[in-house]
Design an enzyme around this catalytic site. Structure first.
Site, PDB file in Angstrom:
ATOM      1  N   ARG A 123      23.536   0.784  -3.903  1.00 40.33           N
ATOM      2  CA  ARG A 123      22.843   1.945  -4.596  1.00 40.33           C
ATOM      3  C   ARG A 123      21.910   2.692  -3.658  1.00 40.33           C
ATOM      4  O   ARG A 123      20.862   2.382  -2.990  1.00 40.33           O
ATOM      5  CB  ARG A 123      21.887   1.185  -5.717  1.00 40.33           C
ATOM      6  CG  ARG A 123      22.646   0.520  -6.774  1.00 40.33           C
ATOM      7  CD  ARG A 123      21.609   0.003  -7.887  1.00 40.33           C
ATOM      8  NE  ARG A 123      21.161   0.894  -8.865  1.00 40.33           N
ATOM      9  CZ  ARG A 123      20.187   0.414  -9.725  1.00 40.33           C
ATOM     10  NH1 ARG A 123      19.859  -0.692 -10.070  1.00 40.33           N
ATOM     11  NH2 ARG A 123      19.792   1.759 -10.653  1.00 40.33           N
ATOM     12  N   ASP A 317      21.515   6.717 -20.126  1.00 34.95           N
ATOM     13  CA  ASP A 317      21.354   5.224 -20.588  1.00 34.95           C
ATOM     14  C   ASP A 317      21.895   5.261 -21.992  1.00 34.95           C
ATOM     15  O   ASP A 317      22.733   4.515 -22.187  1.00 34.95           O
ATOM     16  CB  ASP A 317      20.195   4.592 -20.288  1.00 34.95           C
ATOM     17  CG  ASP A 317      19.771   4.205 -18.729  1.00 34.95           C
ATOM     18  OD1 ASP A 317      20.684   4.384 -17.909  1.00 34.95           O
ATOM     19  OD2 ASP A 317      18.619   4.038 -18.483  1.00 34.95           O
TER      20      ASP A 317
END
Length: 433
Positions: A123, A317
């Site tokens: 990431r 999300d």
């Protein structure tokens, strides 16, 4: 062997769900409390893998923490200087711990190693590291350039007070910088380079910083001004809101099953952007009732769930849950501006496409979008891989409300943010089996 959980086809009971504490608020609050000049008692703190990683790190940094109850603790602030200036910190896959701690430690300086699980090392963190280096920080990549693991050394104040930062990969980079720079006591100006995604998460950061005594001037999400002589002073007590992202699964269940579901712990005045998920459900057929500390979703059975084409940048999300709601519409649905999914716990666009296809859906991927055409009936007993991603597991539980059983691999990946999710979900449903 991978553990799996079979969810039989189920109907939903009218229900009320008390949400666990917000991950975004919990980890921000823990760090701000640790950096304050006084003690703060935090109530309704999320108990999860991600908050555990933050608490472990703060302990290694010398922060005194009193555990008063399962969801209540007292953090004794350090006055903006961690007692331990050398530490090796393992942060799992917790971006809400890794990014803000990277910035705070880089600004304070010391001898620190930050690392995590393999996925965390995939990431990117380069945009944050670049900005910190402009501010005089010593941030070194220990593996691949622009990715963790990291070594952090002593910061040299070079007099630079205008810090450019990119915000098109993750808003957590800006959050981290905003929270860290007040520790210098100097006035700073942060300037955005290009687009800033997920602005509601920046609103959470700014509102929490204000609760801890630091007021940042936000000029249209382009320039952020941090005042000189800022320092963190914690409220004596702070109550963590329920997790609005976690609420999305239960609210979507109410829409899909045409059954009233109320979540408590968030409401009309929530500081979390993901409460807007309920507004998106309203646009496609839900009846939504807002209270001060609850949101309730239902749908008359005669009203169809409508298809959607949504720019989901404001709810990245919670938007994952809409990918499952798409299966209940009978028509092609599109989620756009979700490029941040690619660098989350897994590549969520690819993962979502793979698993929806197992259910018989036709899925087209783009770099920052996904198009979903549902099957007439989802394939029963599809075995869903979850990619060590808590949200994949929670999203696909909703398939059981579409009159088909579904098998979820590695259900315990929900421990990242919601360890009791499947117990709670099962308590809301009735099965014919």
């Amino acid at each position: 062997m991978t553990e799996s959980l079979r969810l039989p086809a189920a109907s939903l009971k009218p229900s009320t769900v008390a949400l666990p504490g917000s991950k975004s608020i919990s980890n921000r609050t823990l760090l701000l409390a640790a950096l304050s000049d006084n003690a703060c008692e935090i109530h309704s703190l999320l108990k999860s893998d991600d908050t555990d990683r933050m608490l472990e790190a703060l302990d290694k940094l010398g922060v005194e923490i009193e555990y008063l109850a399962e969801d209540r603790l007292k953090v004794h602030g350090t006055g903006g200087r961690f007692p331990n200036r050398t530490a090796d910190l393992f942060l799992g896959n917790a971006g809400t711990a890794f990014r803000p701690l990277t910035a705070a430690l880089a600004v304070l300086g010391g001898d620190y190693r930050l690392h995590g699980v393999a996925r965390m090392h995939e990431r990117p963190i380069g945009d944050l590291a670049d900005a910190l280096r402009i501010a005089g920080a010593d941030v070194e990549y220990l593996g691949k350039e622009h990715y963790p693991p990291l070594h952090i050394g002593e910061r040299q104040d070079n007099g630079e007070r205008v810090i450019p930062i990119k915000g098109n990969v993750s808003s957590q980079f800006l959050t981290a910088l905003l929270m860290a720079l007040p520790l210098t006591g100097q006035a700073f100006e942060i300037r955005m380079v290009g687009e800033l995604i997920s602005k509601p998460y920046i609103d959470i950061t700014l509102k929490l910083m204000a609760q801890f005594g630091v007021q940042v001037i936000n000029e249209g999400y382009r320039v952020f001004k941090i005042p000189a002589d800022a320092h963190y002073h914690a409220p004596e007590h702070l109550h963590v809101e329920g997790d609005a992202s976690s609420a999305s699964y239960f609210l979507a269940a109410g829409l899909i099953a045409a059954t009233p579901v109320r979540v408590t712990g968030i409401g009309a005045n929530s500081i979390q952007g993901d409460v807007a998920f309920a507004c998106e459900l309203e646009k496609i057929g839900a009846d939504v009732v807002w209270g001060e500390n609850f949101v309730e979703v239902s749908r008359p059975k005669e009203r169809a769930v409508r298809a959607f084409d949504l720019d989901a940048n404001h709810i990245p999300d919670a938007a994952m849950t809409l990918a499952i709601v798409a299966l209940a519409t009978g028509q092609t649905c599109t989620l756009r501006n979700i490029g941040s999914w690619r660098v989350k716990e897994t590549d969520r666009i690819a993962a979502m496409a793979n698993e929806l296809r197992k259910l018989g859906a036709k899925v087209a991927e783009e770099a920052e979008a996904i198009h979903i055409t549902p099957p007439e009936t989802p394939t029963p007993d599809a075995v869903i891989d979850t990619y060590d991603d808590h949200r994949m597991a929670m999203c696909f539980s909703l398939v059981s409300l579409l009159d088909v059983p579904v098998v979820i691999n590695d259900p315990k990946c929900t421990h990242k943010t919601f360890p009791t999710y499947f117990d709670v979900f099962s308590s809301l449903t009735e099965t014919a089996e």
